[in-house]
Design a protein around this motif. Structure first.
Motif, PDB file in Angstrom:
ATOM      1  N   THR A 195       0.733  -1.597  -0.376  1.00 27.97           N
ATOM      2  CA  THR A 195       0.171   0.170   0.650  1.00 27.97           C
ATOM      3  C   THR A 195       0.787   1.235   0.037  1.00 27.97           C
ATOM      4  N   ARG A 196       0.307   2.429  -0.177  1.00 28.22           N
ATOM      5  CA  ARG A 196       1.223   3.469   0.165  1.00 28.22           C
ATOM      6  C   ARG A 196       1.372   4.234   0.933  1.00 28.22           C
ATOM      7  N   GLY A 197       2.686   4.428   1.267  1.00 25.12           N
ATOM      8  CA  GLY A 197       3.372   4.581   3.172  1.00 25.12           C
ATOM      9  C   GLY A 197       4.379   5.688   2.740  1.00 25.12           C
ATOM     10  N   TYR A 198       5.052   5.227   3.939  1.00 25.09           N
ATOM     11  CA  TYR A 198       6.351   6.615   3.873  1.00 25.09           C
ATOM     12  C   TYR A 198       7.610   5.230   3.501  1.00 25.09           C
ATOM     13  N   PHE A 199       7.748   5.949   2.019  1.00 23.97           N
ATOM     14  CA  PHE A 199       9.045   5.083   2.099  1.00 23.97           C
ATOM     15  C   PHE A 199      10.131   6.721   2.010  1.00 23.97           C
ATOM     16  N   ALA A 200      10.961   6.585   2.903  1.00 24.91           N
ATOM     17  CA  ALA A 200      12.017   8.159   2.416  1.00 24.91           C
ATOM     18  C   ALA A 200      12.408   8.769   1.333  1.00 24.91           C
ATOM     19  N   GLY A 201      12.420   9.227   0.372  1.00 21.49           N
ATOM     20  CA  GLY A 201      12.529   9.957  -0.737  1.00 21.49           C
ATOM     21  C   GLY A 201      11.783   9.373  -2.114  1.00 21.49           C
ATOM     22  N   LEU A 202      11.072   8.378  -1.401  1.00 24.79           N
ATOM     23  CA  LEU A 202       9.986   7.168  -2.426  1.00 24.79           C
ATOM     24  C   LEU A 202       8.526   8.138  -2.364  1.00 24.79           C
ATOM     25  N   TYR A 203       8.464   8.787  -2.780  1.00 23.30           N
ATOM     26  CA  TYR A 203       6.741   9.544  -3.468  1.00 23.30           C
ATOM     27  C   TYR A 203       6.112   8.686  -4.164  1.00 23.30           C
ATOM     28  N   HIS A 204       4.777   8.701  -3.511  1.00 27.08           N
ATOM     29  CA  HIS A 204       3.566   7.483  -4.378  1.00 27.08           C
ATOM     30  C   HIS A 204       4.010   6.412  -4.756  1.00 27.08           C
ATOM     31  N   ARG A 205       5.306   5.901  -3.992  1.00 23.31           N
ATOM     32  CA  ARG A 205       5.457   4.328  -3.872  1.00 23.31           C
ATOM     33  C   ARG A 205       4.357   3.373  -2.684  1.00 23.31           C
ATOM     34  N   ARG A 206       4.147   2.125  -3.644  1.00 26.67           N
ATOM     35  CA  ARG A 206       3.946   1.142  -2.383  1.00 26.67           C
ATOM     36  C   ARG A 206       4.890   0.209  -1.959  1.00 26.67           C
ATOM     37  N   GLY A 207       4.440  -0.503  -0.911  1.00 26.41           N
ATOM     38  CA  GLY A 207       5.241  -1.398  -0.106  1.00 26.41           C
ATOM     39  C   GLY A 207       4.922  -1.986   0.911  1.00 26.41           C
ATOM     40  N   ARG A 208       5.290  -2.073   1.631  1.00 27.19           N
ATOM     41  CA  ARG A 208       5.258  -3.188   3.037  1.00 27.19           C
ATOM     42  C   ARG A 208       6.034  -2.307   4.234  1.00 27.19           C
ATOM     43  N   GLN A 209       5.833  -2.242   5.403  1.00 22.51           N
ATOM     44  CA  GLN A 209       6.497  -1.270   6.708  1.00 22.51           C
ATOM     45  C   GLN A 209       7.400  -3.027   7.266  1.00 22.51           C
ATOM     46  N   LEU A 210       8.636  -2.826   7.424  1.00 19.64           N
ATOM     47  CA  LEU A 210       9.352  -3.086   8.512  1.00 19.64           C
ATOM     48  C   LEU A 210       9.217  -2.747  10.293  1.00 19.64           C
ATOM     49  N   GLY A 211       9.069  -3.567  11.229  1.00 18.43           N
ATOM     50  CA  GLY A 211       8.798  -3.305  12.412  1.00 18.43           C
ATOM     51  C   GLY A 211      10.249  -4.053  13.064  1.00 18.43           C
ATOM     52  N   ARG A 212      11.019  -3.338  13.625  1.00 16.74           N
ATOM     53  CA  ARG A 212      12.403  -3.753  13.890  1.00 16.74           C
ATOM     54  C   ARG A 212      12.523  -3.291  15.765  1.00 16.74           C
ATOM     55  N   VAL A 213      12.951  -4.003  16.754  1.00 18.57           N
ATOM     56  CA  VAL A 213      12.970  -4.314  17.897  1.00 18.57           C
ATOM     57  C   VAL A 213      14.888  -4.670  18.386  1.00 18.57           C
ATOM     58  N   LEU A 214      15.686  -4.376  18.544  1.00 12.74           N
ATOM     59  CA  LEU A 214      17.027  -4.198  18.242  1.00 12.74           C
ATOM     60  C   LEU A 214      17.452  -4.399  20.149  1.00 12.74           C
ATOM     61  N   ALA A 215      18.390  -4.871  20.357  1.00 15.54           N
ATOM     62  CA  ALA A 215      18.898  -5.050  21.470  1.00 15.54           C
ATOM     63  C   ALA A 215      20.437  -4.600  21.234  1.00 15.54           C
ATOM     64  N   THR A 216      20.232  -2.546  21.980  1.00 12.17           N
ATOM     65  CA  THR A 216      20.977  -2.204  21.157  1.00 12.17           C
ATOM     66  C   THR A 216      22.327  -2.417  21.758  1.00 12.17           C
ATOM     67  N   HIS A 217      22.862  -2.501  22.687  1.00 12.84           N
ATOM     68  CA  HIS A 217      24.449  -3.091  23.409  1.00 12.84           C
ATOM     69  C   HIS A 217      24.630  -4.046  22.564  1.00 12.84           C
ATOM     70  N   SER A 218      23.854  -4.891  22.111  1.00 12.95           N
ATOM     71  CA  SER A 218      24.339  -6.120  21.401  1.00 12.95           C
ATOM     72  C   SER A 218      24.463  -6.166  19.769  1.00 12.95           C
ATOM     73  N   GLN A 219      23.474  -5.281  19.331  1.00  9.54           N
ATOM     74  CA  GLN A 219      23.401  -4.924  18.388  1.00  9.54           C
ATOM     75  C   GLN A 219      22.052  -6.559  17.885  1.00  9.54           C
ATOM     76  N   GLU A 220      21.740  -7.131  18.814  1.00  6.40           N
ATOM     77  CA  GLU A 220      20.547  -7.932  18.189  1.00  6.40           C
ATOM     78  C   GLU A 220      19.130  -8.007  17.347  1.00  6.40           C
ATOM     79  N   VAL A 221      18.946  -8.652  16.882  1.00  9.38           N
ATOM     80  CA  VAL A 221      18.140  -7.922  16.422  1.00  9.38           C
ATOM     81  C   VAL A 221      16.923  -9.366  17.824  1.00  9.38           C
TER      82      VAL A 221
END
Length: 457
Positions: free
Chosen positions: A153-179
């Motif tokens: 669907t249309r959504g926010y895609f940095a620098g790509l206006y009127h583009r369709r796609g999906r969204q990836l949601g991520r939780v990162l353990a920042t100190h270990s850099q593990e997803v």
């Protein structure tokens, strides 16, 4: 090039160093939970469905940005296949068919298997909450795809206006850099909608009870900075570092700053304490207004919201607690702690796009794409664990791109004895990192009776 000798078989591999990692993963049976739990309803001809998922994972670690590269990066490298425990490799179109056969149940099965793998091998699971806070970054990243793909669907895609796609949601353990969590959403989903399912999934993976949640910091940008979202986190006893969502409220709060302090590093930025009370939040928070001068001379504003004390923030940054007496140093510490998102989750997403081709593999079926996203999460964590396992100081700052490109692609020869056991790894002595990788592998393979050298006499 394959060379046969009397008692052993020797294969040349352009990724001999990755083959050594494959031996380690095989020894630990990292892929075992997936093999045991994921049941794809597809008949087996030459390769089981989970074997084909394994081939897809190996190809990601080998630098493939498209599944079609399985044929060139893996099928043409029998030594690499054997090192990972595969007698042969499935053809790329067959792997694609297996992904297309996956259902929502298979996605759930893979998520549970990845939780088990994470709990067995991650550093984050063993975090000492009494000693320090556990920092989790949560964010979304656009994954553009064709308009005919499911949930594109249309959504926010940095620098790509009127583009369709999906969204990836991520939780990162920042100190270990593990997803900790990766979840796929429709293209019009924003972080304020995805925050709660992402955090709940992270709680399940990390076994976060109330005591652990009270020692966990959730850091988010303005996408999850609504009052409802932040109160939900506060009610679950998390500490927060966030950015306010509402633009009009931000401007109003910025007007309540009585004294602006100049950013000591960036001359176009200043910050100050919001003086207006915050009864809308269910726990006490501190709010800092930040303003940046635009090119036309006007200001852009933001408001940071944090539950941590100044001493806690200074400790997290590794700064002297004596700075707590300096009002400007305290303000700078809060703003810097928020800014470090850029080197945390934002960098991890960028690195995965460059090093693991996160946005290069698009499937029309949503479940197939979700399976690929989860395999990419495992590949990311394997890279992190490999960096820790090799314990080479100069590699500790390498992201997925440099690990895959420079560390996993040291060419060499792999030799097996008549019983099919790997007995020797010879790395290309002209490779820049070969000497330090050899020293590390020698220590770790000595108990396995595998000789590692540079082919020098």
């Amino acid at each position: 090039m394959t060379q046969s000798i009397t008692e052993a078989t020797t294969h040349f591999s352009p990724a001999a160093s990755l083959a050594a990692l494959g031996v380690r993963l095989k020894e630990l049976d990292v892929f075992g939970p997936i093999r045991n739990q994921v049941q794809i309803k597809q008949k087996t001809v030459k390769h089981t469905p989970t074997d084909k998922l394994y081939d897809a994972l190996i190809s990601l670690l080998a630098g493939a940005h498209g599944l079609v590269e399985i044929n060139t990066r893996l099928r043409t490298d029998p030594g690499l296949q054997r090192a990972f425990g595969r007698a042969a490799c499935a053809e790329q179109s067959v792997v694609q068919e297996t992904l297309d056969a996956c259902t929502a149940d298979n996605v759930s099965q893979l998520q549970h298997a990845l939780d088990e793998i994470f709990q067995q091998h991650s550093q984050s699971v063993h975090h000492n909450y009494q000693e320090s806070f556990h920092l989790l970054d949560v964010d979304m990243s656009g994954m553009p795809c064709g308009p005919k793909a499911a949930f594109a669907t249309r959504g926010y895609f940095a620098g790509l206006y009127h583009r369709r796609g999906r969204q990836l949601g991520r939780v990162l353990a920042t100190h270990s850099q593990e997803v900790v969590v990766d979840q796929l959403f429709a293209g019009n989903v924003q972080l304020r909608t995805a925050l709660q399912p992402l955090v709940e999934a992270a709680e399940a993976t990390l076994h976060l009870d109330e005591a652990k949640r009270s020692r966990t910091i959730i850091r988010v940008d303005a996408g999850a900075g609504t009052i409802d979202d932040l109160n939900w986190l506060l009610a679950r006893h998390y500490e927060i570092m966030a950015k306010d969502y509402a633009g009009k409220r931000v401007v109003r709060l910025a007007d309540t700053v009585t004294e602006w302090a100049q950013d000591p590093v960036w001359s176009e930025r200043s910050f100050g304490w919001v003086s207006e009370p915050s009864p809308e939040y269910i726990r006490p928070v501190r709010r800092i207004a930040v303003r940046c001068r635009r090119q036309d001379g006007t200001f852009a504003y933001g408001v940071l919201i944090c539950t941590l004390s100044s001493e806690q923030v200074l400790t997290l940054l590794g700064r002297e607690l004596s700075q707590a007496a300096d009002p400007v140093a305290v303000l700078d510490a809060y703003v810097t702690f928020y800014d470090l998102r850029g080197g945390g989750i934002e960098t991890s997403l960028k690195d995965d796009k460059q090093g693991l081709g996160l946005t290069k593999r698009n499937k029309k079926r949503f479940e197939a794409q979700h399976m690929l996203v989860l395999l990419g999460s495992l590949a990311h964590n394997v890279v992190v664990w490999a960096r820790h396992w090799l314990a080479i100081p100069q590699l500790q700052q390498y992201g997925p791109l440099r690990m895959v490109r420079d560390v996993f692609h040291i060419s060499g020869f792999l030799s097996w004895d008549a019983a099919g056991h790997l007995v020797q790894v010879i790395l290309n002595q002209d490779a820049n990192l070969a000497s330090c990788v050899v020293r590390s592998l020698k220590m770790r393979f000595s108990l396995l009776h595998i000789v590692v050298n540079l082919g020098q006499t």
